[in-house]
Design a protein around this motif. Structure first.
Motif, short mmCIF file in Angstrom:
data_model
loop_
_atom_site.label_atom_id
_atom_site.label_comp_id
_atom_site.label_asym_id
_atom_site.label_seq_id
_atom_site.Cartn_x
_atom_site.Cartn_y
_atom_site.Cartn_z
N SER A 173 0.84 -1.21 0.00
CA SER A 173 0.00 0.00 0.00
C SER A 173 0.87 1.25 0.00
CB SER A 173 -0.93 0.02 1.22
OG SER A 173 -1.98 -0.92 1.07
N GLN A 207 1.10 3.97 -2.88
CA GLN A 207 0.85 5.36 -2.52
C GLN A 207 1.92 6.28 -3.10
OE1 GLN A 207 0.36 5.78 1.69
NE2 GLN A 207 0.65 8.00 1.70
N ARG A 227 1.08 6.97 -6.42
CA ARG A 227 -0.29 7.51 -6.54
C ARG A 227 -1.22 6.55 -7.28
NH1 ARG A 227 0.08 13.95 -7.43
NH2 ARG A 227 2.00 14.33 -6.28
N ARG A 228 -1.04 5.28 -6.99
CA ARG A 228 -1.88 4.27 -7.65
C ARG A 228 -2.92 3.70 -6.70
NH1 ARG A 228 2.06 -0.01 -9.95
NH2 ARG A 228 0.14 -1.07 -10.53
N TRP A 229 -4.16 3.68 -7.15
CA TRP A 229 -5.29 3.14 -6.38
C TRP A 229 -5.52 1.72 -6.88
CZ3 TRP A 229 -8.57 5.34 -2.67
CH2 TRP A 229 -9.78 4.68 -2.45
N GLN A 230 -5.13 0.74 -6.09
CA GLN A 230 -5.22 -0.63 -6.56
C GLN A 230 -5.73 -1.53 -5.44
OE1 GLN A 230 -1.80 -2.05 -9.01
NE2 GLN A 230 -1.86 -3.84 -7.67
N HIS A 231 -7.03 -1.81 -5.49
CA HIS A 231 -7.65 -2.63 -4.44
C HIS A 231 -7.06 -4.03 -4.44
CE1 HIS A 231 -10.72 -5.25 -2.66
NE2 HIS A 231 -11.04 -4.20 -1.93
N ARG A 232 -6.75 -4.54 -3.25
CA ARG A 232 -6.35 -5.95 -3.11
C ARG A 232 -7.13 -6.56 -1.96
NH1 ARG A 232 -3.08 -2.01 -2.09
NH2 ARG A 232 -1.70 -3.13 -0.68
#
Lengths: 325, 325
Positions: B122, B126, B129-134
């Motif tokens: 995470s 961050q 600046r990447r939003w990547q749900h896991r």
């Protein structure tokens, strides 16, 4: 419902269909739909399963819901379906209370310890191959305020207490002797009591009363050494005022899993503050969570088919499932 | 000692003198020294306080210790003073058992949750600046093996159990019904039992028996999903074989606070492995630890002056303070 008719169930899911729906599929006519098709899917449907719980499309499609009697949402927060027409209707609303409690509690304890042990800085120094000893904080004995006294807040309180923190709660009304929180402060007293806590954890449901409750005044009232954790809803926070407070050192850090705009825009200043930990709305989403969400829905579906009482019925005036239900 | 003479105390501390030494200074002639001056400081001294507990200078200066009767080290591990001449002498050796227990336990729980919740990833996302749900792992119900049944291992076991993990211990001898560990496996069985655990935590004292016990065979025996945590001593591990195991995916990750060479050399491969969390030998070092270390020494110094029994007397054959002492 009770009867011999096969019910019609609309499932808002977009491209990602829910797993494990065999039992429900055997007992209903199912219309899987994306946001665009939602009005057509709602027309003539008896129930709606909002599996895509981040969708905000339900209010705009509601005009087509001509015989809906039940809506179930695959989340704990019901704010995406808290619009006046549903609120004032006789439609029963249920949620997925309980699925995320312990997983979110583990996440919260994790970020609390990460702050205390300066773990983000260790990882940054590691990237630079720098060996730089620092002293760290103890976790035991620190004071945490859990804002939100529903089941997730209770799981957080129990786990933080197990790790040695001194925990209080905050809810609509002040009260003492709560089994999980001990003292529960009233939300209206946030600014008055905030200075007493090292960690302030937001997990309240998003309602008219809680929206924006973490604002400039609240952050100014916290200790400069305090950390703010949000696992509730982004809209509990006035985000610009949080950014200002973090930049000014009014609080020492924040761990944020939810945001008023999701995904967090790439140019948002929160990405770059070095005392902030960002995660993409995943704190509760353990491996298997989607199956568990469908289990909760399927259990309620069987109850609804049989005319038995539903679980997790939301009080649509409060905006959440009241305790003890 | 008992008597009216003022004792001579050598304090190995380099540039960083211990704080809060007033009471000791009032009752002894103190020779603060760095490694270079240690032989001169030892000559004629009655006692030695190894405040710079990472120094390896004591064996080389020991020839000058012509009347030493007591050595105290400001750490839990006593391996820097476990050389034959001291071991076989009548000199009493005491350590700082107890100071670091709960702080290290908090660190261990923190890295366990960080692995489960994918916190390092995470933070890396961050930075981009990447939003990547896991999806993340649960902590409750996972199995942890704590290798080392001294007070630090016990504090780790209690805290991990409080957070819902299923904990076993590993020590010199197998036994059941331990109050903190339940089952304690024998170290000799590491390879046989390792596959049963999600987290393997090294906190054993460094002795001839434990040196290099975490080797290729041990890592090969662990689950591919297992994480290894070292808060003991770097030399418990065959570091090259750990690197190989991490690269080969024989284990899923490692959190390392101690290394066979400290500081970890800038060109060491461990710095760059993305499933490794490195911290610079700080897991126990809470704000105030130096004062606490001096408190522990000063208490033992007063006992020694008065002829009362010392606390934390090391069994020099075992290489640690036996339980119950």
């Amino acid at each position: 419902m009770i009867g011999t008719e096969i019910p019609v169930l609309a499932v808002l899911c977009g491209d990602r269909r829910p797993p494990d729906m065999d039992a429900v599929e055997a007992a209903a006519e199912i219309r899987y739909t994306d946001e665009k098709g939602l009005p057509d899917a709602l027309r003539g449907a008896d129930a709606l399963f909002v599996y895509d719980f981040l969708s905000t499309a339900v209010p705009g499609a509601w005009h087509a819901a001509d015989r809906i009697r039940w809506v179930h949402i695959a989340s704990a927060g019901v704010d995406p379906v808290m619009f006046p027409e549903l609120r004032e209707s006789d439609v029963v609303l249920t949620n997925s209370r309980g699925v995320f409690d312990d997983s979110i509690a583990e996440y919260v304890l994790g970020v609390v310890i990460a702050f205390a042990k300066d773990l983000p800085r260790s990882l940054e120094l590691q990237r630079q191959r720098r060996w730089q000893h620092r002293e760290s904080e103890r976790v035991a004995g620190r004071r945490a305020l859990v804002v939100g006294t529903g089941p997730i807040g209770r799981a957080i309180a129990r786990l933080l207490r197990a790790a040695g923190l001194d925990v209080s709660g905050m809810g609509r009304r002040a009260r003492g002797e709560d089994p999980d929180f001990g003292t529960v402060h009233a939300s209206a007293d946030l600014v008055r009591v905030a200075a007493g806590f090292d960690y302030v954890i937001a997990v309240a449901p998003l309602t008219d009363e809680t929206k924006g409750m973490f604002d400039a005044a609240a952050f100014a009232a916290m200790k400069p050494s305090a950390r703010f954790v949000n696992v509730g809803r982004g809209e509990l926070v006035v985000t610009d005022e949080l950014v200002t407070a973090l930049r000014a050192g009014e609080i020492a850090g924040a761990a944020l899993d939810v945001f008023d705009t999701e995904p967090l825009p790439v140019d948002h200043p929160l990405w770059t503050l070095d005392n902030v930990v960002i995660s993409p709305h995943m704190s509760g989403d353990f491996v298997g969570w989607r199956n568990t969400l469908v289990e909760v829905f399927a259990d309620n579906f069987a109850r609804w088919r049989d005319g038995r009482p539903l679980r997790n019925v939301v009080d649509k005036q409060l905006g959440y499932v009241p305790s003890g239900h």
